[in-house]
Design an enzyme around this catalytic site. Structure first.
Site, mmCIF file in Angstrom:
data_model
loop_
_atom_site.group_PDB
_atom_site.id
_atom_site.type_symbol
_atom_site.label_atom_id
_atom_site.label_comp_id
_atom_site.label_asym_id
_atom_site.label_seq_id
_atom_site.Cartn_x
_atom_site.Cartn_y
_atom_site.Cartn_z
ATOM 1 N N GLU A 43 0.869 -1.170 0.000
ATOM 2 C CA GLU A 43 0.000 0.000 0.000
ATOM 3 C C GLU A 43 0.910 1.224 0.000
ATOM 4 O O GLU A 43 1.783 1.337 0.862
ATOM 5 C CB GLU A 43 -0.884 -0.005 1.252
ATOM 6 C CG GLU A 43 -1.802 1.197 1.283
ATOM 7 C CD GLU A 43 -2.731 1.239 2.496
ATOM 8 O OE1 GLU A 43 -2.761 0.270 3.267
ATOM 9 O OE2 GLU A 43 -3.414 2.271 2.637
ATOM 10 N N ARG A 286 5.307 -12.874 9.614
ATOM 11 C CA ARG A 286 5.949 -11.573 9.444
ATOM 12 C C ARG A 286 7.367 -11.616 9.988
ATOM 13 O O ARG A 286 7.660 -12.362 10.913
ATOM 14 C CB ARG A 286 5.200 -10.502 10.240
ATOM 15 C CG ARG A 286 3.914 -10.046 9.672
ATOM 16 C CD ARG A 286 3.271 -9.037 10.620
ATOM 17 N NE ARG A 286 3.621 -7.664 10.262
ATOM 18 C CZ ARG A 286 3.008 -6.997 9.303
ATOM 19 N NH1 ARG A 286 2.052 -7.549 8.600
ATOM 20 N NH2 ARG A 286 3.352 -5.747 9.031
ATOM 21 N N LYS A 296 4.294 1.169 10.042
ATOM 22 C CA LYS A 296 4.383 2.418 9.290
ATOM 23 C C LYS A 296 3.918 3.609 10.136
ATOM 24 O O LYS A 296 4.460 4.693 10.029
ATOM 25 C CB LYS A 296 3.524 2.339 8.033
ATOM 26 C CG LYS A 296 4.160 1.537 6.917
ATOM 27 C CD LYS A 296 3.259 1.590 5.686
ATOM 28 C CE LYS A 296 3.552 0.425 4.751
ATOM 29 N NZ LYS A 296 2.428 0.119 3.879
HETATM 30 P P1 ATP Z 1 2.766 -2.177 8.128
HETATM 31 O O1 ATP Z 1 1.907 -3.002 9.019
HETATM 32 O O2 ATP Z 1 4.191 -2.103 8.529
HETATM 33 O O3 ATP Z 1 2.197 -0.849 7.826
HETATM 34 P P2 ATP Z 1 1.610 -3.438 5.889
HETATM 35 O O4 ATP Z 1 1.411 -4.895 6.077
HETATM 36 O O5 ATP Z 1 0.448 -2.563 6.033
HETATM 37 O O6 ATP Z 1 2.830 -2.983 6.771
HETATM 38 P P3 ATP Z 1 1.726 -3.390 3.057
HETATM 39 O O7 ATP Z 1 2.177 -2.265 2.247
HETATM 40 O O8 ATP Z 1 0.285 -3.706 3.061
HETATM 41 O O9 ATP Z 1 2.280 -3.151 4.506
HETATM 42 O O10 ATP Z 1 2.570 -4.689 2.734
HETATM 43 C C1 ATP Z 1 2.874 -5.189 1.462
HETATM 44 C C2 ATP Z 1 3.254 -6.640 1.587
HETATM 45 O O11 ATP Z 1 4.363 -6.787 2.455
HETATM 46 C C3 ATP Z 1 2.123 -7.456 2.171
HETATM 47 O O12 ATP Z 1 2.006 -8.642 1.432
HETATM 48 C C4 ATP Z 1 2.551 -7.719 3.576
HETATM 49 O O13 ATP Z 1 2.037 -8.937 4.022
HETATM 50 C C5 ATP Z 1 4.083 -7.726 3.459
HETATM 51 N N1 ATP Z 1 4.701 -7.336 4.733
HETATM 52 C C6 ATP Z 1 4.479 -6.202 5.434
HETATM 53 N N2 ATP Z 1 5.179 -6.206 6.585
HETATM 54 C C7 ATP Z 1 5.863 -7.375 6.612
HETATM 55 C C8 ATP Z 1 6.769 -7.986 7.546
HETATM 56 N N3 ATP Z 1 7.104 -7.385 8.690
HETATM 57 N N4 ATP Z 1 7.283 -9.195 7.238
HETATM 58 C C9 ATP Z 1 6.966 -9.801 6.088
HETATM 59 N N5 ATP Z 1 6.129 -9.288 5.176
HETATM 60 C C10 ATP Z 1 5.574 -8.096 5.421
HETATM 61 MG MG MG Z 2 -1.335 -2.784 4.834
#
Ligand code: ATP
Ligand code: MG
Length: 582
Positions: A43, A286, A296
């Site tokens: 995102e 994760r 974030k």
């Molecule tokens: P955050 O919770 O840090 O804001 P998010 O999951 O909202 O992160 P996205 O931009 O939606 O971030 O993530 C894009 C991809 O990266 C998704 O498939 C998500 O599952 C993966 N991802 C995000 N954080 C992690 C992590 N800590 N370890 C592994 N994969 C991750």
């Molecule tokens: Mg997200």
């Protein structure tokens, strides 16, 4: 003509044995899939962080290893929080990690198709327009132990639903006054299946579609159908989406895009290939490290409150930050390989991350000499204008890295801590009357110290043992210590930024005693010192990494470093100094 089955095209990844690659292998072997297609779907509401590196290495890595492809898809269904600045950085980060996408997509490219799919669901009796307010929806939803209640609007006719949904799209209703909801089961044990929202009204401009849409699809609907549209075979995501999988499958099944070319027309008319298929979601754990915060929202707060210097501050766990810190793409890929892929969520020790960087730089970074806390050393028994260059190997374990010329002169800079007027027990370096080897140059004896008015030692007057110089018969004379140095005549003054962990505690995210992660910031996480580097370090290109002998691994700053005014960031110390702090 001979053809190679796709699964034999696997590269070194064939050696990786995690459960996801096993599923992929099985799917290829059974013929369930003939080509592997994945996607990385961030995102664009912030910068990518170390956690995302795991997802990137997995999504792109699996596709690469099995001869398939991976799309980069910006999941831009939440226009209020998203920004083109992030979109650019995300692309930069993926490329930096060494991957390239098959196609760059946006969920917003699919808004028209998603809209048509929603109408299809309405016509099938699988979705309805609901007039409950957000609070009422919450009340009707029930709890984990109690079933929810049906919305009073659940049994509207298909005609009425279609009419209302079209008017939602036309912008006739205010924000949050209505939603389009899936008609599934308000008594479902899985709360995500209790008639979840598919569309909401939001009169907000979108960075790609402008003001064309007053309604936006919800994550589960947009994500599952975007995967289906692109023909993604394995939709890899983190464990928190496990409970969403039944809804993901429900959306894919009900929309059935693989058999609905008429719904894809808005895309195929624009020249997109028809690729729709039936994706399978697979979850993995994760990546989380101690001593870091990775959400974030929290990273945003650190930036906005000025607690760090920006998203690319070398102390930030963003990819832009650790890149500036001196992390290399290969160190991150090594870390991801070492951590592996599983369904076990855990908090990993930061030493795994730092260890991967040390191992990568130890193998690949050239050696240089730098002094970060300079003390002058004068060789009193050589001529005023004495100057020569010594050939130093660039890498002790890699002859192919060649040698470099290191200028040696009458005046040198050494590390202040390598001299002690009153040596503590066991001190092996320079003392008054004692001797020490100057790395690669010979042995010196300190005869005398010069002090300023405050009593601070400002100069060491030493004798160079000429018989101990390289190639001389006394070159192997045993002395207790060896220290590094920089020839003062050609030394280049450098700004050296000594970075350390941003937080002082392993779990800055704990909420104990009402404290927040901001209460655990390490005041020593950045110290800027003025030092000297040898000429062959000053001429580094930005982002070039070195081991400064005996000090640590450093990188020429990506933005501020020039040959005239070198700026080096400490990437990591030579050894883990935190392990012993207790
Ligand atoms: P955050 O919770 O840090 O804001 P998010 O999951 O909202 O992160 P996205 O931009 O939606 O971030 O993530 C894009 C991809 O990266 C998704 O498939 C998500 O599952 C993966 N991802 C995000 N954080 C992690 C992590 N800590 N370890 C592994 N994969 C991750
Ligand atoms: Mg997200």
């Amino acid at each position: 003509m001979t053809s190679t089955p796709v699964h034999e095209a696997a590269t070194d990844g064939a050696a990786r044995k995690d459960f996801i690659r096993q599923i992929v292998r099985d799917d290829l072997a059974s013929g369930r899939q003939t080509a592997i297609r994945t996607r990385f779907p961030p995102e664009p509401n912030g910068y990518l962080h170390i956690g995302h590196a795991k997802a990137i290495c997995l999504d792109f890595g699996v596709a690469q290893e099995f001869g398939g492809w991976c799309n980069l898809r910006l999941d831009d269904t939440n226009p209020a929080k998203e920004d083109p600045e992030y979109v650019k950085a995300i692309q930069d980060d993926v490329h930096w990690l060494g991957f390239d996408w098959h196609s760059l997509r946006h969920a917003s490219d699919y808004f028209e198709v998603l809209y048509l799919a929603a109408e299809k669901l309405i016509r099938q009796g699988d979705a309805f327009v609901c007039d409950l307010t957000p609070e009422q929806i919450r009340e009707y939803r029930g709890t984990l132990t109690e079933p929810g209640r049906n919305s009073p609007w659940r049994d509207r006719s298909v005609e009425e639903n279609l009419d209302l949904f079209r008017r939602m799209r036309a912008g006739e209703f205010p924000d949050a006054s209505r939603t389009l909801r899936a008609k599934i089961d308000m008594a479902a044990g899985n709360m995500n299946m209790r008639d979840p929202a598919l569309y909401r009204i939001k009169h907000v401009e979108h960075q790609n579609t402008g003001n064309a849409w007053p309604i936006y699809p919800m994550y589960d609907f947009a994500h599952s159908l975007s995967d289906a549209i692109e023909g993604i075979t394995h939709s890899l995501c983190t464990l928190e989406f496990e409970d969403h999988r039944p809804l993901y499958d429900w959306c894919v099944e009900k929309a059935d895009l693989a058999h609905s070319p008429e719904l894809l027309k808005p895309l195929t008319d624009k020249g997109y290939p028809f690729e729709a298929g039936k994706p399978r979601q697979i979850e993995f754990s994760r990546l989380n490290f101690n001593y870091l915060v990775m959400s974030k929202r929290k990273l945003m707060a650190l930036v906005q409150e000025g607690l760090v210097d920006g998203w690319d501050d070398p102390r930030m766990p963003t990819l832009q930050g650790i890149r500036r810190r001196g992390y290399t793409p290969s160190a991150l890929r090594l870390m991801v390989d070492r951590v592996g892929i599983s369904k076990q969520n855990s908090l990993l020790d930061i030493s795994i991350l730092e260890g991967a960087l040390r191992d990568d730089l130890d193998a690949h970074a050239q050696r240089r000499m730098a002094v970060i806390d300079p003390l002058k050393l004068v060789l009193t028994n050589v001529a005023e204008d004495f100057e020569e260059t010594l050939a130093f190997p660039n890498h002790p374990k890699d002859e192919s890295a060649g040698t470099r010329e290191v200028p040696f002169s009458r005046e040198l800079w050494i590390e202040r801590e390598d001299f002690a007027e009153v040596p503590p027990p066991g001190f092996k370096r320079l003392t008054v009357g004692g001797d020490v080897r100057l790395r690669g140059a010979g042995i010196v004896r300190c005869d005398e110290v010069v002090k300023d008015e405050s009593g601070k030692v400002v100069e060491l007057r030493c004798t160079l043992d000429l018989a101990s110089r390289p190639g001389m018969e006394g070159a192997n004379r045993k002395v207790k210590g060896t220290i590094h140095w920089v020839g003062a005549k050609r030394a280049v003054a450098a700004e050296i930024r000594l970075y350390d962990r941003l937080f002082t505690v392993p779990d800055p995210d704990n909420d104990e005693g009402g404290k927040s992660y901001k209460d655990y910031l390490n005041p020593e996480s950045r110290r800027v010192v003025a030092g000297y580097v040898e000429p062959a370090a000053a001429t580094a290109t930005p982002e070039q990494s070195f081991q400064f002998e005996r000090i640590g691994y450093f990188v020429a700053d990506r933005y501020d470093h020039t040959a005239d005014k070198p700026v080096f960031n400490r990437s990591v110390t030579l050894r883990d100094t935190w392990a012993t702090k207790g």
